[in-house]
Design a protein around this motif. Structure first.
Motif, PDB file in Angstrom:
ATOM      1  N   CYS A 148      31.044  37.923  28.781  1.00 41.42           N
ATOM      2  CA  CYS A 148      31.075  38.432  30.167  1.00 41.42           C
ATOM      3  C   CYS A 148      31.429  39.922  30.150  1.00 41.42           C
ATOM      4  N   ASP A 149      30.702  40.693  30.953  1.00 37.41           N
ATOM      5  CA  ASP A 149      31.015  42.130  30.988  1.00 37.41           C
ATOM      6  C   ASP A 149      32.086  42.406  32.042  1.00 37.41           C
ATOM      7  N   VAL A 150      32.457  43.691  32.133  1.00 40.12           N
ATOM      8  CA  VAL A 150      33.572  44.062  33.020  1.00 40.12           C
ATOM      9  C   VAL A 150      33.263  43.755  34.488  1.00 40.12           C
ATOM     10  N   HIS A 151      31.987  43.864  34.857  1.00 40.16           N
ATOM     11  CA  HIS A 151      31.638  43.650  36.274  1.00 40.16           C
ATOM     12  C   HIS A 151      31.824  42.179  36.660  1.00 40.16           C
ATOM     13  N   GLY A 152      31.456  41.314  35.740  1.00 33.56           N
ATOM     14  CA  GLY A 152      31.645  39.874  35.981  1.00 33.56           C
ATOM     15  C   GLY A 152      33.119  39.521  36.053  1.00 33.56           C
ATOM     16  N   ILE A 153      33.905  40.120  35.148  1.00 33.66           N
ATOM     17  CA  ILE A 153      35.347  39.807  35.126  1.00 33.66           C
ATOM     18  C   ILE A 153      36.022  40.311  36.395  1.00 33.66           C
ATOM     19  N   VAL A 154      35.735  41.547  36.762  1.00 29.69           N
ATOM     20  CA  VAL A 154      36.353  42.112  37.974  1.00 29.69           C
ATOM     21  C   VAL A 154      35.897  41.314  39.202  1.00 29.69           C
ATOM     22  N   GLY A 155      34.623  40.992  39.278  1.00 30.89           N
ATOM     23  CA  GLY A 155      34.083  40.243  40.427  1.00 30.89           C
ATOM     24  C   GLY A 155      34.719  38.870  40.534  1.00 30.89           C
ATOM     25  N   ARG A 156      34.891  38.204  39.383  1.00 22.90           N
ATOM     26  CA  ARG A 156      35.500  36.871  39.419  1.00 22.90           C
ATOM     27  C   ARG A 156      36.951  36.966  39.876  1.00 22.90           C
ATOM     28  N   ASN A 157      37.659  37.979  39.369  1.00 22.41           N
ATOM     29  CA  ASN A 157      39.060  38.142  39.785  1.00 22.41           C
ATOM     30  C   ASN A 157      39.149  38.408  41.290  1.00 22.41           C
ATOM     31  N   PHE A 158      38.228  39.205  41.787  1.00 23.93           N
ATOM     32  CA  PHE A 158      38.242  39.535  43.217  1.00 23.93           C
ATOM     33  C   PHE A 158      37.983  38.273  44.050  1.00 23.93           C
ATOM     34  N   LEU A 159      37.042  37.461  43.611  1.00 31.28           N
ATOM     35  CA  LEU A 159      36.739  36.234  44.354  1.00 31.28           C
ATOM     36  C   LEU A 159      37.927  35.271  44.321  1.00 31.28           C
ATOM     37  N   ARG A 160      38.566  35.157  43.154  1.00 30.46           N
ATOM     38  CA  ARG A 160      39.735  34.256  43.078  1.00 30.46           C
ATOM     39  C   ARG A 160      40.866  34.752  43.983  1.00 30.46           C
ATOM     40  N   PHE A 161      41.039  36.055  44.034  1.00 28.84           N
ATOM     41  CA  PHE A 161      42.060  36.656  44.900  1.00 28.84           C
ATOM     42  C   PHE A 161      41.763  36.284  46.357  1.00 28.84           C
ATOM     43  N   THR A 162      40.493  36.432  46.735  1.00 28.12           N
ATOM     44  CA  THR A 162      40.090  36.099  48.110  1.00 28.12           C
ATOM     45  C   THR A 162      40.334  34.626  48.403  1.00 28.12           C
ATOM     46  N   ALA A 163      39.935  33.773  47.461  1.00 26.82           N
ATOM     47  CA  ALA A 163      40.058  32.328  47.690  1.00 26.82           C
ATOM     48  C   ALA A 163      41.522  31.940  47.880  1.00 26.82           C
ATOM     49  N   GLY A 164      42.422  32.618  47.152  1.00 26.58           N
ATOM     50  CA  GLY A 164      43.857  32.350  47.319  1.00 26.58           C
ATOM     51  C   GLY A 164      44.299  32.634  48.748  1.00 26.58           C
ATOM     52  N   GLY A 165      43.835  33.752  49.272  1.00 24.99           N
ATOM     53  CA  GLY A 165      44.217  34.122  50.639  1.00 24.99           C
ATOM     54  C   GLY A 165      43.589  33.206  51.672  1.00 24.99           C
ATOM     55  N   SER A 166      42.319  32.900  51.455  1.00 21.68           N
ATOM     56  CA  SER A 166      41.603  32.051  52.398  1.00 21.68           C
ATOM     57  C   SER A 166      42.236  30.656  52.442  1.00 21.68           C
ATOM     58  N   ALA A 167      42.570  30.125  51.262  1.00 22.14           N
ATOM     59  CA  ALA A 167      43.198  28.800  51.190  1.00 22.14           C
ATOM     60  C   ALA A 167      44.528  28.804  51.937  1.00 22.14           C
TER      61      ALA A 167
ATOM     62  N   GLY B 236      36.076  34.537  52.838  1.00 22.21           N
ATOM     63  CA  GLY B 236      36.851  35.235  53.866  1.00 22.21           C
ATOM     64  C   GLY B 236      36.476  34.735  55.258  1.00 22.21           C
ATOM     65  N   LEU B 237      35.175  34.603  55.509  1.00 22.87           N
ATOM     66  CA  LEU B 237      34.734  34.143  56.838  1.00 22.87           C
ATOM     67  C   LEU B 237      35.248  32.736  57.140  1.00 22.87           C
ATOM     68  N   SER B 238      35.351  31.912  56.108  1.00 23.05           N
ATOM     69  CA  SER B 238      35.843  30.545  56.354  1.00 23.05           C
ATOM     70  C   SER B 238      37.312  30.581  56.764  1.00 23.05           C
TER      71      SER B 238
ATOM     72  N   GLY C 141      48.324  43.951  58.338  1.00 22.76           N
ATOM     73  CA  GLY C 141      48.775  43.893  56.953  1.00 22.76           C
ATOM     74  C   GLY C 141      50.241  44.185  56.756  1.00 22.76           C
ATOM     75  N   CYS C 142      50.561  44.217  55.479  1.00 14.59           N
ATOM     76  CA  CYS C 142      51.915  44.048  54.985  1.00 14.59           C
ATOM     77  C   CYS C 142      52.629  45.390  54.790  1.00 14.59           C
TER      78      CYS C 142
ATOM     79  N   SER D  64      48.954  41.268  49.945  1.00 11.99           N
ATOM     80  CA  SER D  64      48.776  39.845  49.608  1.00 11.99           C
ATOM     81  C   SER D  64      47.316  39.438  49.440  1.00 11.99           C
ATOM     82  N   GLU D  65      47.124  38.276  48.835  1.00 15.85           N
ATOM     83  CA  GLU D  65      45.765  37.718  48.728  1.00 15.85           C
ATOM     84  C   GLU D  65      45.185  37.488  50.118  1.00 15.85           C
ATOM     85  N   LYS D  66      46.062  37.093  51.047  1.00 20.06           N
ATOM     86  CA  LYS D  66      45.586  36.857  52.415  1.00 20.06           C
ATOM     87  C   LYS D  66      44.948  38.117  52.991  1.00 20.06           C
TER      88      LYS D  66
END
Ligand code: MSK
Length: 630
Positions: A72-91, A213-215, A450-451, A557-559
């Motif tokens: 996996c290249d850097v773009h995939g790693i950064v993108g995955r981390n960003f999505l996981r961060f979002t999912a934490g906040g959304s959850a 995020g929209l969810s 925000g915080c 925060s992730e939120k």
């Protein structure tokens, strides 16, 4: 009436320094010291270039090692981390909303929780196509709570509340395949996409970040807001006070902190109970004083006028006053540090939720069925703790400001009717606001949210930006810790109108409002979504054409990332004062700050220089006005 003067950040800091000195007497730790131990931060973490989603690594991307072990290249790693961060906040937001739906299911005319706004419940039921005629309001509440809970896991279709958006916005969401399906599905799908061996294409990861995020914003958070209003009442303008000076030397101080109003509402009920007040007097106190921190504070301030002791980075300060009998927490944004810190004083640190359990706390498990007895036990515990106060450690900074809060969407409409000079009979709509914007009396609006974050001098960015924006006739709607920063500074005092440009000042006078409107807690950013949706409809424009931007200058925060994603995906340009962990990828950064504009007509701007951030927002607002020809 005393002369009006804003409280400065320097005065905030002076108070904090005095409290840190107070803490030093008992060896108290504080975030100011821990920040020093954690600095400098890990560069891989800051840039989002460390991958630890499988055990072949952790893999860290450097010029010498441009790919992880899986390739996996850097773009995939950064993108995955960003999505996981979002999912934490959304959850997190959505689970808060789910709890409120469960509380609604417990509503009972003879129970702990009642339906306080039946009209709103009926309105939402009609919106969802539910028959209301002749139905008992509690039967309807239970039916609606079940339908709402199904939104979290329904197998087909998209979120019910999406229909509140203008047609154009809904079409964008469909076209771009980001219309959220079941709320939980978007979180689960995000975790699935970011599992080892799934998505590594930045475009797909960022697209799912918007959807997740929209969810939250048009799903879980909106559930939280709407059904909290049904249960506890839709906020109306109400007077309160803000800053640590709201704590009282001669009363039992109970601080409520977190996010879920189900707990704090009950605490407030029992703190007002004559039996409890009499007990407090028996124990040597003059009464019981409830004050809040973070979004729980926003919830009870908006509905009951309960004073706001402080925001995120003030949470340790309330204990450092030595006058806090109990700090009672529910979920989110609670420092685990409160446990050991409370032990340095007489304070009881009370956790109440299985979601947020911490060491060094008294755990009183709170649930909707036993809410009354749980709250009574907590209030009693605080009262009985009053005698343990050490007078030599009591130091309450005498600093507070008046604030008018409680500007829900519904109350904004009512309030703005006072401003109208419309020949068109459109009372009960946002027409007066649209006319003020279209005529240029108000240049635009900024949603400040925000915080706090130790990376920014606490509250400076919130307060300085608000001062600058209102001076340029830009009205502010605020929520979360941003709203509390405004209140503590005095920007929610109606007399702050004198700091506005001539147009906004006139509107404040006519409508009798402060220039910064408190719209609630973090989940209540959903109120702002409804506001822009209705404003766009009444102005017959797209949301992205409105001279409106979002801003989170001190977020942490992730939120907040989840919020940013739904605000952008709704068509509102969003300005951040703290960098998300994406700078390691030019592709992900490029998508977020530019590329997503092709999908959703808005994007992020990140600028750490607060003055430049303010200038950029003002420029964008004027650009939008020019494009609209107003
Ligand atoms: S409480 S998420 S620190 S705004 Fe909602 Fe404040 Fe941010 Fe928590």
């Amino acid at each position: 009436m005393s002369e009006f003067k804003l409280t400065s950040v320097e005065e905030f800091e002076q108070a904090t320094n005095e409290l840190l000195e107070n803490g030093a007497k008992v060896g108290a730790d504080a975030w100011q010291f821990r920040v020093k131990n954690q600095t400098p931060h890990c560069k891989f973490g800051e840039q989002g270039t460390c991958c630890r989603i499988c055990t072949m690594g952790p893999c860290r991307i450097t010029p010498k090692a441009p790919r992880g072990i899986c390739g996996c290249d850097v773009h995939g790693i950064v993108g995955r981390n960003f999505l996981r961060f979002t999912a934490g906040g959304s959850a997190t937001h959505s689970d808060h909303g789910r709890e409120i739906c469960h509380t609604l299911h417990e509503a009972d005319p003879n129970g702990n929780y009642k339906v306080k706004d039946p009209e709103k419940l009926i309105r939402i039921a009609k919106e969802w196509g539910v028959e209301t005629e002749g139905k008992d309001i509690y039967d309807l509440a239970h039916e609606m709570s079940e339908l709402a809970l199904l939104e979290y896991g329904k197998p087909f279709g998209t979120q019910r509340f999406l229909k509140r958006a203008p047609q154009h916005t809904q079409e964008i969401w469909e076209r771009e395949e980001i219309a959220p399906r079941a709320i939980d599905r978007e979180v689960a799908c995000s975790l699935h996409m970011t599992h080892m061996g799934c998505s590594s294409l930045p475009e797909a990861l960022v697209r799912q970040s918007l959807r997740s995020g929209l969810s939250d914003g048009w799903g879980g958070s909106m559930m939280g807001t709407e059904f909290s209003d049904v249960l506890f009442g839709t906020p109306k303008p109400i007077e309160t006070e803000a800053n640590l000076g709201v704590m009282k030397e001669d009363e039992v101080n109970i601080i409520v902190h977190g996010h879920d109003p189900s707990l704090s509402e009950m605490i407030c009920e029992y703190a007002d109970d004559p039996e409890m007040i009499a007990y407090a007097k028996e124990m040597g106190a003059k009464g019981i004083n409830v004050a809040g921190v973070c979004c729980t504070s926003n919830e009870v301030a908006m509905r009951r006028g309960v004073p706001m002791a402080g925001n995120f980075l003030q949470q340790e300060n309330v204990v450092l006053t030595g006058a806090c009998e109990a700090i009672v927490v529910d979920v989110q944004c609670i420092f685990p540090a409160l446990g050991p810190l409370s032990k340095c004083f007489h304070t009881k640190f009370v956790t109440t939720s299985p979601i947020a359990q911490m060491p060094d706390a008294e755990y009183i498990r709170f649930n909707a069925k036993t809410a009354g007895e749980n709250a009574k036990a907590i209030v009693k515990m605080a009262i009985e703790n009053f005698k343990n106060r050490k007078p030599e450690l009591v130091h309450i900074p005498h600093m507070k400001q008046k604030a008018t809060v409680g500007y829900s969407f519904e109350s904004i409409i009512k309030t703005l009717d006072k401003v109208t000079n419309s020949q068109v009979d459109q009372t009960g709509t946002l027409m007066p606001l649209w006319q003020c914007v279209a005529s240029g009396v108000i240049r635009g609006a900024v949603a400040m949210v925000g915080c706090n974050n130790p990376k920014v001098r606490p509250d400076t960015a919130h307060i300085e930006l608000m001062k600058k924006l209102i001076a340029h006739d830009v009205i502010i709607v605020a929520s979360g810790c941003s709203a509390q920063a405004a209140a503590r500074a005095g920007l929610m005092d109606k007399r702050a109108k004198d700091l506005c440009g001539a147009g906004l000042k006139r509107v404040c006078e006519l409508a009798d409002i402060p220039p910064v409107l408190h719209m609630g807690s973090c989940v209540d950013i959903s109120r702002m979504m409804v506001l822009v949706a209705e404003l766009a409809k009444i102005g017959n424009v797209n949301i992205s054409q409105l001279p409106v931007v979002g801003c989170a200058p001190e977020w942490m925060s992730e939120k907040a990332v989840s919020i940013g994603n739904y605000v952008v995906a709704t068509g509102i340009d969003t300005y951040l004062g703290v960098e998300p962990y994406v700078s390691g990828s030019t592709e992900v950064t490029g998508l977020l700050t530019n590329g997503v504009r092709d999908w959703v007509e808005a994007a992020y701007t990140v600028e750490k220089d607060i003055d430049k951030l303010g200038d950029a927002m003002l420029a964008r607002i004027e650009e939008k006005r020019a494009a609209l020809g107003v």
